[in-house]
Design an enzyme around this catalytic site. Structure first.
Site, short mmCIF file in Angstrom:
data_model
loop_
_atom_site.label_atom_id
_atom_site.label_comp_id
_atom_site.label_asym_id
_atom_site.label_seq_id
_atom_site.Cartn_x
_atom_site.Cartn_y
_atom_site.Cartn_z
N ASP A 47 14.37 -1.02 -0.11
CA ASP A 47 15.04 -1.17 1.19
C ASP A 47 15.94 -2.41 1.13
O ASP A 47 16.98 -2.36 0.50
CB ASP A 47 13.95 -1.26 2.26
CG ASP A 47 14.47 -1.13 3.67
OD1 ASP A 47 15.29 -0.25 3.94
OD2 ASP A 47 14.07 -1.94 4.53
N LYS A 94 0.82 -1.20 0.00
CA LYS A 94 0.00 0.00 0.00
C LYS A 94 0.86 1.26 0.00
O LYS A 94 0.37 2.33 -0.30
CB LYS A 94 -0.88 0.04 1.28
CG LYS A 94 -1.91 -1.04 1.38
CD LYS A 94 -2.82 -0.79 2.60
CE LYS A 94 -2.29 -1.52 3.79
NZ LYS A 94 -3.19 -1.48 4.96
N GLY A 95 2.13 1.10 0.32
CA GLY A 95 2.99 2.27 0.53
C GLY A 95 3.09 3.21 -0.65
O GLY A 95 3.41 4.39 -0.50
N ARG A 126 0.81 7.50 7.02
CA ARG A 126 0.86 7.43 5.55
C ARG A 126 0.40 8.73 4.91
O ARG A 126 0.80 9.08 3.81
CB ARG A 126 -0.04 6.30 5.04
CG ARG A 126 0.45 4.90 5.34
CD ARG A 126 -0.36 3.89 4.52
NE ARG A 126 -0.24 2.52 4.98
CZ ARG A 126 0.74 1.68 4.62
NH1 ARG A 126 1.68 2.09 3.81
NH2 ARG A 126 0.77 0.45 5.07
N PHE A 130 14.60 5.03 9.63
CA PHE A 130 13.22 4.62 9.37
C PHE A 130 12.39 5.87 9.10
O PHE A 130 12.31 6.77 9.93
CB PHE A 130 12.63 3.83 10.54
CG PHE A 130 11.35 3.16 10.17
CD1 PHE A 130 11.36 1.96 9.48
CD2 PHE A 130 10.13 3.76 10.47
CE1 PHE A 130 10.17 1.35 9.10
CE2 PHE A 130 8.94 3.15 10.11
CZ PHE A 130 8.96 1.95 9.42
P1 IMP Z 1 12.07 -4.20 1.14
O1 IMP Z 1 12.78 -4.41 2.43
O2 IMP Z 1 12.94 -3.53 0.11
O3 IMP Z 1 11.46 -5.46 0.64
O4 IMP Z 1 10.89 -3.20 1.46
C1 IMP Z 1 9.68 -3.71 1.90
C2 IMP Z 1 8.73 -2.67 2.33
O5 IMP Z 1 9.06 -2.29 3.65
C3 IMP Z 1 8.70 -1.38 1.55
O6 IMP Z 1 7.97 -1.45 0.37
C4 IMP Z 1 8.05 -0.47 2.57
O7 IMP Z 1 6.65 -0.61 2.50
C5 IMP Z 1 8.59 -1.01 3.87
N1 IMP Z 1 9.70 -0.16 4.35
C6 IMP Z 1 11.01 -0.30 4.17
N2 IMP Z 1 11.71 0.70 4.76
C7 IMP Z 1 10.78 1.50 5.32
C8 IMP Z 1 10.85 2.74 6.08
O8 IMP Z 1 11.90 3.34 6.34
N3 IMP Z 1 9.66 3.23 6.49
C9 IMP Z 1 8.47 2.66 6.23
N4 IMP Z 1 8.35 1.53 5.52
C10 IMP Z 1 9.50 0.95 5.08
MG MG Z 2 6.13 -0.90 -0.45
#
Ligand code: IMP
Ligand code: MG
Length: 180
Positions: free
Chosen positions: A101, A42-43, A165, A152
């Site tokens: 991330d 949803k981000g 959000r 974060f």
């Molecule tokens: P990934 O670790 O690259 O798979 O990221 C997975 C998901 O974690 C991202 O699409 C975000 O929704 C969430 N995420 C990663 N880092 C942050 C952050 O700093 N704040 C909020 N959500 C995060």
């Molecule tokens: Mg995301």
């Protein structure tokens, strides 16, 4: 909500200016390609809504929603909660993400969509946190809004426990908010 923010990392104006720049690049890239623009829920919703309005070419909008099993020793296992509805075979796909991330979700998304035989897949992420990348992830984003430090962040679609959000900027949460 604002009182929980330690520092505004990216203001509304900075975000909108960068989206305008990316929009010009993507408009040129996707002219005559009729891309399917896939948002990862949803981000991405806030970024998606602003970004697609700056990509001034005919396109199709679609979404994926992933579930991740993040146990103590997360292996980054993912499940498709909601798949794209478009038939993307032979189509040019542009993935929009909120943040790159560890890379687990983007890697999964790309592999999942590749199986549907699109003509091309490119990634546009608003934020990139390269310091957090899981070792072994070789995937790179084709378009990055902002490269950010290892903190974060919330706002502009990003949440902490489903909160923040709807902040119009990207900010770093106060540490005490985590421990509440
Ligand atoms: P990934 O670790 O690259 O798979 O990221 C997975 C998901 O974690 C991202 O699409 C975000 O929704 C969430 N995420 C990663 N880092 C942050 C952050 O700093 N704040 C909020 N959500 C995060
Ligand atoms: Mg995301």
């Amino acid at each position: 909500m604002d009182k929980d923010i330690e520092q505004i990392l990216l203001t509304e104006e900075q975000i909108q200016n960068r989206i305008r720049e990316l929009g010009e690049v993507l408009t040129a890239e996707y002219a005559d390609k009729n891309p399917v623009i896939v948002g990862v829920l949803k981000g991405v919703v806030v970024f998606y809504a602003d970004m697609v309005r700056r990509i001034k070419v005919p396109c199709q909008m679609d979404f994926m929603w992933l579930s991740s099993y993040s146990g103590a020793n997360s292996t980054g296992k993912m499940l498709v909660r909601q798949d794209v509805t478009a038939d993307i075979a032979g189509r040019h796909v542009l993935i929009l993400e909120d943040i790159f991330d560890t890379g687990n979700s983007l890697e999964f998304t790309v592999n999942h969509l590749k199986e549907k035989n699109p003509a091309s897949i490119k990634i546009c992420t608003l934020l990139d946190k390269p310091e957090r990348r899981r070792p072994g992830v070789t995937l790179q984003a084709d378009y990055v809004g902002f490269t950010i430090p290892n903190a974060f962040v919330v706002g502009y679609g990003l949440d902490y426990n489903e909160k923040y959000r709807n902040l119009p900027y990207v900010g770093i949460l106060k540490p005490e908010v985590y421990t509440k």
